[in-house]
Enzyme design. Structure first.
Site, PDB file in Angstrom:
ATOM      1  N   HIS A   1      -7.635  -5.492  -0.632  1.00 31.71           N
ATOM      2  CA  HIS A   1      -6.471  -4.772  -0.141  1.00 31.71           C
ATOM      3  C   HIS A   1      -6.041  -5.340   1.216  1.00 31.71           C
ATOM      4  O   HIS A   1      -6.879  -5.525   2.101  1.00 31.71           O
ATOM      5  CB  HIS A   1      -6.828  -3.293  -0.006  1.00 31.71           C
ATOM      6  CG  HIS A   1      -5.662  -2.372   0.096  1.00 31.71           C
ATOM      7  ND1 HIS A   1      -4.779  -2.188  -0.936  1.00 31.71           N
ATOM      8  CD2 HIS A   1      -5.233  -1.572   1.101  1.00 31.71           C
ATOM      9  CE1 HIS A   1      -3.862  -1.304  -0.586  1.00 31.71           C
ATOM     10  NE2 HIS A   1      -4.101  -0.920   0.666  1.00 31.71           N
TER      11      HIS A   1
ATOM     12  N   SER B   1       0.844  -1.188   0.000  1.00 31.89           N
ATOM     13  CA  SER B   1       0.000   0.000   0.000  1.00 31.89           C
ATOM     14  C   SER B   1       0.885   1.246   0.000  1.00 31.89           C
ATOM     15  O   SER B   1       1.708   1.409  -0.887  1.00 31.89           O
ATOM     16  CB  SER B   1      -0.975  -0.045   1.174  1.00 31.89           C
ATOM     17  OG  SER B   1      -1.989   0.920   1.049  1.00 31.89           O
TER      18      SER B   1
ATOM     19  N   GLU C   1      -8.938  -5.003  -5.074  1.00 32.83           N
ATOM     20  CA  GLU C   1      -8.326  -4.119  -4.074  1.00 32.83           C
ATOM     21  C   GLU C   1      -9.347  -3.188  -3.420  1.00 32.83           C
ATOM     22  O   GLU C   1      -9.300  -2.909  -2.225  1.00 32.83           O
ATOM     23  CB  GLU C   1      -7.222  -3.269  -4.723  1.00 32.83           C
ATOM     24  CG  GLU C   1      -6.030  -4.051  -5.222  1.00 32.83           C
ATOM     25  CD  GLU C   1      -4.970  -4.253  -4.156  1.00 32.83           C
ATOM     26  OE1 GLU C   1      -5.225  -3.912  -2.979  1.00 32.83           O
ATOM     27  OE2 GLU C   1      -3.889  -4.766  -4.493  1.00 32.83           O
TER      28      GLU C   1
END
Length: 546
Positions: free
Chosen positions: A461, A233, A347
């Protein structure tokens, strides 16, 4: 292709952090300590290593030696707030390195318990072997430096336990760095000279940690000439920043980017400073003078740690970053080192399930009642992606809402923000360096950061993190199945192989380099498989044409 989306996630979720208090057992300073290279057992068999700044005593945990809470820079407090990191003070005697250092100040959340302190520039070393004498010799191991995510506003290095990854023959270092306004506020009053660089202090911290690794990691059994930087990330975005930053040249030899391709177009300094001035004025420190800087540096930390500070993905400050990441990658102006880059299947699903998506720049968009409806679908697209109505209509035609508009919405935002920018990176870097691409596709992966049932079963994610690290502070931990454990072992072996050689492939898991055939590895349990349809499944031709 739209590559300007930014994830400001006040859930602390994506990469959560927790904190244990640090007790220092040594203080004071000595004359400059010679470069360390001696490791030995102290009283009770506790390992002791001498660093450039002084000796540290760690602890043995299973097959690893762990050294926690080592300072790599001076506390960025007082007059050092919003300045480049400075060297830490040396110490006499042996410093305790068995507890984590404080985490950097950040908004409170369930996932990131306190305490916190501005004095937070610490790192942790996990090593499966220590040199037996004054030199590391030929047995030095590859080094992986983990840069945590959390939107550049949250998380901490202590939230990732790399014991299983280190056991595959890698010295792993996890780090803290300044976050939020304390790490990334750009303001003309904070520049060292008129028009000079401001902001990116958190990236400077990461560079300082990498310099510490160059100077000290050999004493822990690591090879300073074989360092991999890795992150997820915002940590993956940070890895991309170091790929293009000339100030990071020579500090690493390989790069791993997990879900980090979502922000390739950094703001120019003028725009970032305008936002910084607005933030400072709201905090009670208007103007651009030296008095403004003094006012900001005297503010209580609580006045600066706010969920209303929506971070920008770095600043083109002219020093750390001289151009946007995407521009530099397209022109080949990046460190020519092997790259491992990937994304997860869906995601955006984590964010939309929490009522969060992000428009261009820094605006946070929260769908009403946490729902995407057929009637509001096109309007949601326009707001979330910052596009005009005509473009939103074209996107809606490409991704019809059907009977599940939320699923269609997450797919399109994820494709635009994560999947297709990642493919763009694969295409650009593979023209100049060995590049290995993956998609994490275990749709039955546990969701350790959200309550059960909140996020539909999908690889979203952060889903891959638990396959590489133990997550000791995840609020909703769940065990991996036998097949998932097999996938996790394959992934850790691949990451370790890449750190050692620049190639993640093994006899058990072939992994061809990315090329015109667009082959990448689909990380599915129990055995990863090759895939070639990534671009088609994520509509990347559509986004490239738009």
């Amino acid at each position: 292709m739209n590559t300007t989306h930014w994830r400001h996630v006040p859930l602390a979720a994506a990469c959560c952090a927790a904190l244990a208090a640090l007790t220092l057992t040594a203080a004071g300073a000595t004359t400059a300590t010679a470069r360390a290279a001696t490791a030995h057992a102290g009283s009770g068999g506790a390992p002791i290593v001498r660093t450039d700044d002084g000796a540290v005593r760690g602890m043995t945990a299973g097959t690893l030696d762990e050294f926690l809470g080592i300072p790599y820079a001076a506390p960025p407090t007082g007059n050092l707030r919003w300045r480049p990191p400075q060297p830490p003070a040396e110490w006499q005697g042996i410093r305790d390195a068995t507890q984590f250092g404080p985490s950097c100040p950040q908004p409170p959340s369930r996932s990131v318990p306190g305490p916190f302190s501005e004095d937070c520039l610490y790192l942790n070393v996990y090593t499966p072997t220590l040199p037996g004498g004054d030199e590391g010799g030929d047995g030095r191991l590859p080094v992986l430096v983990w840069i945590h995510g959390g939107g550049l506003t949250q998380d901490a290095g202590r939230n990732y336990d790399p014991a299983k990854l280190a056991a595959d023959g890698v010295v792993v270092v996890t780090i803290n760095y300044r976050l939020g306004a304390l790490g990334f506020l750009a303001h003309p009053a904070l520049a060292s000279r008129p028009g000079g660089p401001a902001g990116n202090y958190g990236l400077m911290d990461q560079q300082a940690a990498l310099r510490w690794v160059q100077d000290n990691i050999e004493a822990f059994g690591g090879d300073p000439g074989n360092v991999t930087i890795a992150g997820e990330s915002a940590g993956g975005l940070s890895v991309l920043a170091h790929l293009v930053s000339t100030g990071s040249r020579g500090l690493f030899q390989k790069a791993i980017v997990e879900s980090g391709a979502f922000a390739l177009n950094q703001q120019p300094l003028a725009a970032a400073e305008a936002a910084g001035e607005a933030f400072a004025t709201a905090a009670g420190c208007p103007g651009q003078s030296a008095q403004t800087a003094a006012c900001l540096r005297n503010l209580p930390v609580a006045n600066l740690v706010t969920p209303n500070f929506v971070e920008i993905p770095g600043v083109v400050d002219g020093k750390v970053l001289t151009e946007p990441i995407g521009t530099a990658l397209a022109a080949g102006r990046f460190a020519h080192v092997p790259v491992l880059n990937g994304t997860n299947h869906d995601e955006e699903r984590l964010f939309v399930s929490l009522g969060i998506t992000v428009s261009q720049g820094t605006d946070v968009f929260i769908p009403e009642h946490n729902q995407v409806t057929p009637g509001g679908y096109q309007g949601d697209i326009a707001v979330a992606l910052g596009v005009p109505a005509a473009r939103a209509a074209a996107i809606a035609a490409e991704y019809p809402p059907g009977t599940d508009p939320a699923a269609a919405f997450t797919a399109l935002v994820g494709d635009a923000s994560f999947a297709c920018p990642a493919l763009q990176i694969d295409t650009l870097t593979s023209q100049r360096v060995p590049t290995y691409a993956y998609e994490f596709n275990d749709d039955n992966a546990p969701q350790p950061f959200t309550p059960p049932g909140l996020v539909p079963p999908v690889a979203t994610h952060t889903s891959e993190l638990q396959y590489l690290f133990d997550l000791p502070n995840a609020p909703f931990p769940a065990p991996l199945s036998a097949d998932q454990q097999a996938l996790a072992a394959s992934m850790r072996a691949a990451w370790a192989n890449f750190a050692a050689t620049g190639n993640p492939a093994s006899a058990a898991v072939p992994w061809p380099a990315f090329s015109d055939s667009a082959q990448m590895l689909s990380l599915v349990p129990p055995q990863p498989q090759l895939e070639t349809d990534f671009a088609a499944r994520h509509h990347c031709a559509f986004w490239a044409a738009g």
